[in-house]
Design a protein around this motif. Structure first.
Motif, PDB file in Angstrom:
ATOM      1  N   GLU A 122      10.853   3.263 -10.737  1.00  0.00           N
ATOM      2  CA  GLU A 122       9.928   2.638 -11.683  1.00  0.00           C
ATOM      3  C   GLU A 122       8.651   2.223 -10.975  1.00  0.00           C
ATOM      4  OE1 GLU A 122      10.543   2.148 -15.009  1.00  0.00           O
ATOM      5  OE2 GLU A 122      12.452   3.194 -14.779  1.00  0.00           O
ATOM      6  N   GLY A 123       7.537   2.311 -11.689  1.00  0.00           N
ATOM      7  CA  GLY A 123       6.269   1.832 -11.154  1.00  0.00           C
ATOM      8  C   GLY A 123       5.094   2.565 -11.763  1.00  0.00           C
ATOM      9  N   THR A 124       3.961   1.872 -11.826  1.00  0.00           N
ATOM     10  CA  THR A 124       2.754   2.489 -12.383  1.00  0.00           C
ATOM     11  C   THR A 124       1.846   3.055 -11.290  1.00  0.00           C
ATOM     12  OG1 THR A 124       1.593   0.366 -12.410  1.00  0.00           O
ATOM     13  CG2 THR A 124       2.758   1.014 -14.428  1.00  0.00           C
ATOM     14  N   THR A 125       2.147   2.706 -10.024  1.00  0.00           N
ATOM     15  CA  THR A 125       1.427   3.263  -8.881  1.00  0.00           C
ATOM     16  C   THR A 125       2.451   3.753  -7.864  1.00  0.00           C
ATOM     17  OG1 THR A 125       1.354   1.215  -7.615  1.00  0.00           O
ATOM     18  CG2 THR A 125      -0.491   1.624  -9.144  1.00  0.00           C
ATOM     19  N   LEU A 126       2.011   4.567  -6.937  1.00  0.00           N
ATOM     20  CA  LEU A 126       2.913   5.048  -5.900  1.00  0.00           C
ATOM     21  C   LEU A 126       3.484   3.889  -5.092  1.00  0.00           C
ATOM     22  CD1 LEU A 126       4.247   7.348  -4.381  1.00  0.00           C
ATOM     23  CD2 LEU A 126       2.161   7.527  -2.985  1.00  0.00           C
ATOM     24  N   ALA A 127       2.679   2.878  -4.798  1.00  0.00           N
ATOM     25  CA  ALA A 127       3.167   1.712  -4.048  1.00  0.00           C
ATOM     26  C   ALA A 127       4.331   1.050  -4.773  1.00  0.00           C
ATOM     27  CB  ALA A 127       2.034   0.714  -3.823  1.00  0.00           C
ATOM     28  N   GLU A 128       4.219   0.893  -6.089  1.00  0.00           N
ATOM     29  CA  GLU A 128       5.293   0.280  -6.869  1.00  0.00           C
ATOM     30  C   GLU A 128       6.533   1.173  -6.893  1.00  0.00           C
ATOM     31  OE1 GLU A 128       3.704  -0.584 -10.739  1.00  0.00           O
ATOM     32  OE2 GLU A 128       2.314  -2.095  -9.957  1.00  0.00           O
ATOM     33  N   ALA A 173       2.390  -1.247   8.972  1.00  0.00           N
ATOM     34  CA  ALA A 173       1.236  -1.806   8.266  1.00  0.00           C
ATOM     35  C   ALA A 173       1.316  -1.557   6.762  1.00  0.00           C
ATOM     36  CB  ALA A 173      -0.052  -1.214   8.826  1.00  0.00           C
ATOM     37  N   GLY A 174       2.385  -0.886   6.320  1.00  0.00           N
ATOM     38  CA  GLY A 174       2.541  -0.614   4.896  1.00  0.00           C
ATOM     39  C   GLY A 174       1.785   0.601   4.408  1.00  0.00           C
ATOM     40  N   LYS A 175       1.347   1.457   5.336  1.00  0.00           N
ATOM     41  CA  LYS A 175       0.621   2.676   4.976  1.00  0.00           C
ATOM     42  C   LYS A 175       1.551   3.877   5.104  1.00  0.00           C
ATOM     43  CE  LYS A 175      -3.768   0.797   6.378  1.00  0.00           C
ATOM     44  NZ  LYS A 175      -5.009   0.972   7.061  1.00  0.00           N
ATOM     45  N   LEU A 176       1.203   4.948   4.405  1.00  0.00           N
ATOM     46  CA  LEU A 176       1.996   6.171   4.518  1.00  0.00           C
ATOM     47  C   LEU A 176       2.002   6.649   5.961  1.00  0.00           C
ATOM     48  CD1 LEU A 176       0.873   8.168   1.363  1.00  0.00           C
ATOM     49  CD2 LEU A 176       3.125   7.152   1.789  1.00  0.00           C
ATOM     50  N   ARG A 177       3.163   7.026   6.433  1.00  0.00           N
ATOM     51  CA  ARG A 177       3.257   7.569   7.785  1.00  0.00           C
ATOM     52  C   ARG A 177       2.512   8.888   7.862  1.00  0.00           C
ATOM     53  NH1 ARG A 177       6.483   5.028  11.285  1.00  0.00           N
ATOM     54  NH2 ARG A 177       7.953   3.515  10.458  1.00  0.00           N
ATOM     55  N   LEU A 219      -1.756   5.043  -1.869  1.00  0.00           N
ATOM     56  CA  LEU A 219      -0.665   4.262  -2.459  1.00  0.00           C
ATOM     57  C   LEU A 219      -1.003   3.731  -3.848  1.00  0.00           C
ATOM     58  CD1 LEU A 219       0.558   2.331   0.687  1.00  0.00           C
ATOM     59  CD2 LEU A 219       1.749   4.180  -0.512  1.00  0.00           C
ATOM     60  N   GLU A 220      -2.280   3.725  -4.190  1.00  0.00           N
ATOM     61  CA  GLU A 220      -2.690   3.272  -5.524  1.00  0.00           C
ATOM     62  C   GLU A 220      -2.761   4.415  -6.534  1.00  0.00           C
ATOM     63  OE1 GLU A 220      -2.757   0.071  -6.355  1.00  0.00           O
ATOM     64  OE2 GLU A 220      -2.039  -0.145  -4.299  1.00  0.00           O
ATOM     65  N   THR A 221      -2.318   5.600  -6.147  1.00  0.00           N
ATOM     66  CA  THR A 221      -2.291   6.736  -7.068  1.00  0.00           C
ATOM     67  C   THR A 221      -1.411   6.394  -8.262  1.00  0.00           C
ATOM     68  OG1 THR A 221      -2.610   8.297  -5.256  1.00  0.00           O
ATOM     69  CG2 THR A 221      -1.690   9.188  -7.301  1.00  0.00           C
ATOM     70  N   ALA A 222      -1.921   6.644  -9.460  1.00  0.00           N
ATOM     71  CA  ALA A 222      -1.167   6.364 -10.688  1.00  0.00           C
ATOM     72  C   ALA A 222       0.053   7.272 -10.773  1.00  0.00           C
ATOM     73  CB  ALA A 222      -2.062   6.574 -11.905  1.00  0.00           C
ATOM     74  N   THR A 223       1.137   6.701 -11.277  1.00  0.00           N
ATOM     75  CA  THR A 223       2.370   7.461 -11.487  1.00  0.00           C
ATOM     76  C   THR A 223       2.742   7.343 -12.967  1.00  0.00           C
ATOM     77  OG1 THR A 223       3.626   5.523 -10.768  1.00  0.00           O
ATOM     78  CG2 THR A 223       3.239   7.236  -9.128  1.00  0.00           C
TER      79      THR A 223
END
Length: 92
Positions: free
Chosen positions: A24-30, A50-54, A72-76
């Motif tokens: 579930e989530g509206t962004t990739l981070a979520e 650091a919470g960033k994509l490897r 990470l803020e890409t909409a899903t």
């Protein structure tokens, strides 16, 4: 929003062997946070300290590489497919 996440073979130990799992989530981070909540241990394999994509992990939302989108803020959107693909390197 519910999405379907495709899991590479190397990370399937965290999903009980499943090649696809819902998240579930509206962004990739979520979505990644939800994935970690439900399949503990997968998050640190995808995100660095650091919470960033490897660097060696490629992530796609539908067919779009998130590195060329919003990261990470890409909409899903609901029903989207998220693919986690480890980078392959080497040669002969």
């Amino acid at each position: 929003m519910s999405v379907n996440v495709r899991i590479p073979t190397i990370l399937r130990t965290y999903t009980g062997g499943k090649s696809e799992v819902p998240a579930e989530g509206t962004t990739l981070a979520e979505v990644l946070a939800d994935l970690e909540r439900n399949h503990g241990g997968i998050g640190p394999r995808v995100l660095d300290d650091a919470g960033k994509l490897r660097r060696f992990v490629n992530v796609y939302v539908n067919d779009d590489d998130v590195r060329f989108a919003e990261g990470l803020e890409t909409a899903t959107p609901d029903g989207a497919g998220v693919s986690i693909i480890p980078a392959v390197a080497g040669g002969c």
